[in-house]
Structures are given as structure tokens and as C-alpha cells.
Design a protein around this motif. Structure first.
Motif, PDB file in Angstrom:
ATOM      1  N   THR A  56       0.831  -1.208   0.000  1.00  0.00           N
ATOM      2  CA  THR A  56       0.000   0.000   0.000  1.00  0.00           C
ATOM      3  C   THR A  56       0.865   1.256   0.000  1.00  0.00           C
ATOM      4  O   THR A  56       0.481   2.281  -0.591  1.00  0.00           O
ATOM      5  CB  THR A  56      -0.946   0.026   1.209  1.00  0.00           C
ATOM      6  OG1 THR A  56      -0.183  -0.142   2.419  1.00  0.00           O
ATOM      7  CG2 THR A  56      -1.987  -1.075   1.112  1.00  0.00           C
TER       8      THR A  56
ATOM      9  N   ARG B 223       1.922   1.820  -3.553  1.00  0.00           N
ATOM     10  CA  ARG B 223       0.799   2.378  -4.315  1.00  0.00           C
ATOM     11  C   ARG B 223       0.637   3.867  -4.028  1.00  0.00           C
ATOM     12  O   ARG B 223       0.433   4.670  -4.941  1.00  0.00           O
ATOM     13  CB  ARG B 223      -0.481   1.626  -3.954  1.00  0.00           C
ATOM     14  CG  ARG B 223      -1.723   2.134  -4.694  1.00  0.00           C
ATOM     15  CD  ARG B 223      -2.954   1.387  -4.251  1.00  0.00           C
ATOM     16  NE  ARG B 223      -3.250   1.596  -2.848  1.00  0.00           N
ATOM     17  CZ  ARG B 223      -4.167   0.918  -2.165  1.00  0.00           C
ATOM     18  NH1 ARG B 223      -4.871  -0.017  -2.776  1.00  0.00           N
ATOM     19  NH2 ARG B 223      -4.382   1.162  -0.893  1.00  0.00           N
TER      20      ARG B 223
ATOM     21  N   TRP C  94       4.922   0.314 -10.672  1.00  0.00           N
ATOM     22  CA  TRP C  94       4.219  -0.212  -9.501  1.00  0.00           C
ATOM     23  C   TRP C  94       3.520  -1.531  -9.832  1.00  0.00           C
ATOM     24  O   TRP C  94       3.565  -2.489  -9.055  1.00  0.00           O
ATOM     25  CB  TRP C  94       3.205   0.821  -9.020  1.00  0.00           C
ATOM     26  CG  TRP C  94       2.240   0.282  -8.006  1.00  0.00           C
ATOM     27  CD1 TRP C  94       2.530  -0.253  -6.783  1.00  0.00           C
ATOM     28  CD2 TRP C  94       0.820   0.192  -8.151  1.00  0.00           C
ATOM     29  NE1 TRP C  94       1.383  -0.657  -6.156  1.00  0.00           N
ATOM     30  CE2 TRP C  94       0.322  -0.390  -6.963  1.00  0.00           C
ATOM     31  CE3 TRP C  94      -0.071   0.565  -9.152  1.00  0.00           C
ATOM     32  CZ2 TRP C  94      -1.041  -0.626  -6.767  1.00  0.00           C
ATOM     33  CZ3 TRP C  94      -1.426   0.340  -8.954  1.00  0.00           C
ATOM     34  CH2 TRP C  94      -1.889  -0.249  -7.776  1.00  0.00           C
TER      35      TRP C  94
ATOM     36  N   SER D 131       4.139  -5.285  -8.305  1.00  0.00           N
ATOM     37  CA  SER D 131       3.036  -6.029  -7.706  1.00  0.00           C
ATOM     38  C   SER D 131       2.858  -7.396  -8.361  1.00  0.00           C
ATOM     39  O   SER D 131       2.385  -8.337  -7.721  1.00  0.00           O
ATOM     40  CB  SER D 131       1.737  -5.227  -7.832  1.00  0.00           C
ATOM     41  OG  SER D 131       1.857  -3.974  -7.191  1.00  0.00           O
TER      42      SER D 131
ATOM     43  N   THR E 260      -9.935   0.754  -5.076  1.00  0.00           N
ATOM     44  CA  THR E 260      -8.999   0.625  -6.187  1.00  0.00           C
ATOM     45  C   THR E 260      -9.665   0.951  -7.521  1.00  0.00           C
ATOM     46  O   THR E 260      -9.072   1.612  -8.385  1.00  0.00           O
ATOM     47  CB  THR E 260      -8.419  -0.799  -6.226  1.00  0.00           C
ATOM     48  OG1 THR E 260      -7.844  -1.109  -4.951  1.00  0.00           O
ATOM     49  CG2 THR E 260      -7.347  -0.912  -7.286  1.00  0.00           C
TER      50      THR E 260
END
Length: 480
Positions: free
Chosen positions: A219, A222, A266, A270, A288
Motif C-alpha cells: 500500500t 501504491r 508499480w 506487484s 482501487t
């Protein structure tokens, strides 16, 4: 110890090592129903309850075992570990001293004594803790868990390098220790944590602590990737407001490209996470989808606003204001999920110095404050030429960033804004926010007043009032 009791304790300990805690608890409780005063059964029950997170129950079982066998050290050590976990380090140190008095060669007693000094700050207390952990290692050099304790102590004292060395020494003894693997990931630089945490979850898919740390790390990445969404649209609006339409278009295209590269990086990071973890994380995450929609809106409005600056300045201001708001909304959409992740970590460990909530709460607070200052600088640089829509949208985003910084402070070491730098940055961001909002309102009200005044009709005939010239007054001539 009777053979049947020894067999139950051994089986329960094996269940505990495998994570089958409910089975271990049932086995011990059934045995205690027949032998309720067995210190061996009570000691193992304390260990199982502590592993389940039932600290009051673990403390009660350990105290009952100590009462049944006052000279036996294992229940004392179990009780001391529970006291450490409930922040009663003085009581734990007293128990450790009792264990060492009974058995000077007990490595566990020295280890607990060292851990009880991890929250001390004086040089003497640190020296005592370090000496105790060195004795524990010397007494049992092949025990990897003692290196875990050494790493925790050094990290608490601020020596991250020594903490990492202790972890590596422990992994050299036990390469598959999930506790040491998790600690290696926790003490690693933030950018390296996700990959290391994947190793932990591969070794132990049910490990709760590493999963929570991985939640915090993902997180955070993000949130870091979303930072350009709050800054770049405002920068394009400042350039467009200055009348440089072509430069604004070029900058808008570059801004969208930079945003896409950041988001792509990113997503690539992930993608290396286990598929099962990503599925669980996606199910738990909220906002999201809204984040993605708002990012698309922000990018489209940024480019459209820059193009409109070439021909329709008023439309350009409205579009760029919408782009700024959409970028801030993308951040706002995932803030609740970020806060939930940090709250879970805080409930597990408290506000432990260097813990998950402490570290990532501090990072988030620093990021939002510096982002607010950067956004304020961009807005004030174009305050003379920016429209009301851009200024008010930027002011709203500044308010959002300040609120996010204060909320992150609940988990951060500066949760009460005790750090001088945090207070100054918050004050500067607040002053910039007020200046931007006040200017935007002034521009808006000024234009509204101008719009209320009727425009002059260029075809209307202007009639001037007529007047009659006064009569001529003749003065008599005088001969001298």
C-alpha cells in the motif's frame, strides 16, 4: 514428569510448532481435566495461549505453573515472555534474575534479561542488555532464536547494521526460520521488503505478521506511485495560465507519460507477488476501482485543458481544475484502505519504535507533508494568472493532503506533532492552503461582481446635456 504427561506435552509442542494451535489447546485442556495441577501441562498451555494471542490466559496459566513449581524455571520464562509482550519489562527482568539465580547457565534467563532492557535508553542499561544477550549466545551458540532477540535489541537501540548482522547469523544456523526471515524483511530497506516478504510467505503461507508487513509495503508503494497525480496537473495549469499554451500541451503529454511509467513500475512490482496473496489483497482492498477511474479522468482532463488553453482559456481553467480534483480524488479513494492496513499493524504490535505502523505511518506523513508543500509552491507560482477553478481545486487538494498527514500521524512517531520539523512543515502547508483558497475566492468573487455589471452598448447614442451660455457683461471703460 509422568510418561503420559510427557507425551501430551511433546505432542502439544509439535502441534504448536506446526501452527495447529486449536488442536494443541484441546489436547492440553483434556489432560488438565485429569491433572489440573501439572506444572508441565500448564507451562505448555501458556505457550499455546501466547501463540494464539490470548495474553491474559497465557499469564494465568504461567502463574499457576509457577505456583505449583516455584523452583522450576520453564514456567518462569514463559511468564516473563508474556510480561515482556504486555510492556511490563521490570517484572520480566525480576523473573529473569530469579531464573539466573537458580540456574546461572540458563541461556533463556539471560535472553529474557536482555530483552527486558530493550526499551531502556541509558548507556548503562544498553550495556547490560548487550552483555546479557552475548552471554545467552555463548551459552547456546546453535540456537537461531537467540540471534532474533539480539537483532530486536540492536534495532531498538538504533543500530540497524548490527540488527541485520544478527539476523544473517541466525539464518546461517536456520535458513528456514520464518521469524528470522520476517525480521530480515522488516529491517531491510523499504524498496527491498516486498521481495523478501514473498520468501517468508513461500516458507509459511499462514504467517500473519509477514502478511501484514507486506500489506503495509504494497500500500505504501501504491501511495508513492499516486504522488504525481496530485502535482503534475497543477503544474500544467500554472504553465497554461501563464499563456504558454504550446508549452502546456507538451508538459501535459510528458506528465501523462511520467504518470504511466510510475504506475507501470508499480504494477510490475506487484506482479511478482504470489497470485494467492494478490487475490486476497484485491478482495480486502477498497477504492482501487475508483482510483483507476479518477486517474483516467485526471489524465484526460490535463491534456484537454492544455489543448483548450490554445483557444478557450476559460474552458482550459475548468478542465485543469477538474484534473487537479480528480488527481486528489484518486489519492482519497485508497486512503481508507491504507489506514486500515496500518491500524491492523498497530493493533498487533502497538506503536513500537521501528515497527510496521511506526515506519510506514512516518513515511506516509512525510510524503504527504512534502507533497502539500510542493503543490502549494506550484499553485502560488501561478497565482497571478491561474483561474478560480484551478486555485480552488488546488486548495481542496491541499486540504486533503494535510488531513492525510494528520491521520497518518496516528501511526507515526510524530503522532502528536512533537517533532519540530513536522510542526513547521504542517504550518507551512496550512499557510499555503489558506493563501491559495483565499486567492481563489477573491478571483471568483471579483469575476462574479464584474459579471453583474451591464456591458455598455456600443451602438447607443450618447446625449450630452445642453446648456445656455451666460450673457456677456460689458464693463464701462475708464479713462485715466
Amino acid at each position: 514428569m509422568p510418561s503420559e504427561v510427557a507425551g501430551v506435552v511433546t505432542t502439544a509442542a509439535q502441534y504448536r510448532a506446526l501452527g495447529r494451535l486449536d488442536e494443541a489447546q484441546r489436547l492440553l485442556q483434556d489432560a488438565l481435566a485429569e491433572q489440573p495441577d501439572s506444572p508441565e501441562l500448564l507451562t505448555e498451555l501458556a505457550a499455546v495461549l501466547r501463540a494464539q494471542g490470548d495474553l491474559p490466559g497465557a499469564e494465568a496459566a504461567a502463574r499457576a505453573a509457577v505456583a505449583q513449581a516455584p523452583q522450576w524455571t520453564p514456567p518462569m520464562l514463559r511468564l516473563a515472555l508474556v510480561l515482556l509482550q504486555t510492556r511490563r519489562s521490570d517484572e520480566a527482568a525480576a523473573l529473569a534474575a530469579t531464573v539466573i539465580g537458580l540456574e546461572p547457565g540458563n541461556a533463556g534467563g539471560w535472553e529474557v534479561l536482555a530483552l527486558s532492557g530493550a526499551d531502556r535508553r541509558t548507556a548503562r542499561d544498553r550495556a547490560v542488555a548487550r552483555d546479557a544477550i552475548r552471554r545467552a549466545i555463548a551459552l547456546d551458540p546453535e540456537r537461531a532464536e537467540t540471534r532474533w532477540s539480539a537483532a530486536v535489541i540492536e534495532h531498538a537501540f538504533g543500530d540497524v547494521g548490527a540488527a541485520r548482522r544478527a539476523v544473517e547469523e541466525g539464518l546461517a544456523i536456520d535458513p528456514v526460520s520464518t521469524r528470522l526471515l520476517a525480521l530480515r524483511a522488516e529491517y531491510a530497506p523499504v524498496a527491498a521488503q516486498p521481495a523478501l516478504l514473498v520468501d517468508v510467505l513461500m516458507a509459511d503461507p499462514g504467517a500473519e505478521e509477514p502478511r501484514q508487513l507486506l500489506d503495509a509495503a504494497t500500500t505504501w508503494e501504491r501511495r508513492l506511485a499516486l504522488t504525481p497525480a496530485t502535482l503534475l496537473p497543477a503544474l500544467v495549469a500554472t504553465v497554461a495560465g501563464a499563456g504558454a499554451g504550446v508549452a502546456a500541451v507538451v508538459l501535459a503529454v510528458l506528465a501523462v507519460g511520467v504518470g504511466l511509467l510510475v504506475l507501470r513500475r508499480w504494477r510490475r512490482r506487484s506482479a511478482v507477488l504470489p497470485e494467492g496473496y494478490r487475490m486476497v489483497r484485491a478482495a480486502a482492498a477498497r477504492g482501487t476501482g475508483a482510483m483507476r477511474v479518477l486517474l483516467v479522468v485526471s489524465a484526460a482532463a490535463t491534456v484537454s485543458g492544455a489543448l483548450a488553453a490554445l483557444a478557450v482559456p476559460l474552458l482550459s481553467g475548468l478542465l485543469l481544475g477538474a484534473a487537479v480534483l480528480a488527481g486528489g480524488g484518486a489519492v482519497l479513494a485508497v486512503v481508507p484502505d491504507d489506514q486500515r492496513v496500518l491500524a491492523v499493524a498497530r493493533r498487533r504490535t502497538g506503536r513500537v519504535r521501528g515497527g510496521t505502523a511506526w515506519r510506514y505511518g512516518g513515511l506516509r506523513q512525510e510524503l504527504t507533508l512534502w507533497s502539500a508543500i510542493g503543490l502549494g509552491v506550484v499553485a502560488l507560482a501561478g497565482v497571478a494568472t491561474s483561474g478560480a477553478a484551478v486555485l480552488l481545486a488546488t486548495g481542496a487538494c491541499l486540504v486533503l493532503l494535510i488531513v492525510e498527514a494528520v491521520n497518518a500521524g496516528v501511526n507515526a512517531p510524530q503522532r502528536y506533532l512533537r517533532a519540530l520539523g513536522v510542526r513547521y512543515r504542517l504550518l507551512i502547508a496550512a499557510a499555503m492552503t489558506l493563501a491559495v483558497l483565499a486567492t481563489g475566492l477573491a478571483v471568483l468573487t471579483g469575476r462574479s461582481a464584474a459579471d453583474l455589471e451591464p456591458d455598455p452598448d456600443p451602438t447607443a447614442t450618447i446625449r450630452l446635456p445642453s446648456f445656455t451660455a451666460p450673457p456677456t457683461v460689458r464693463l464701462p471703460s475708464i479713462d485715466v
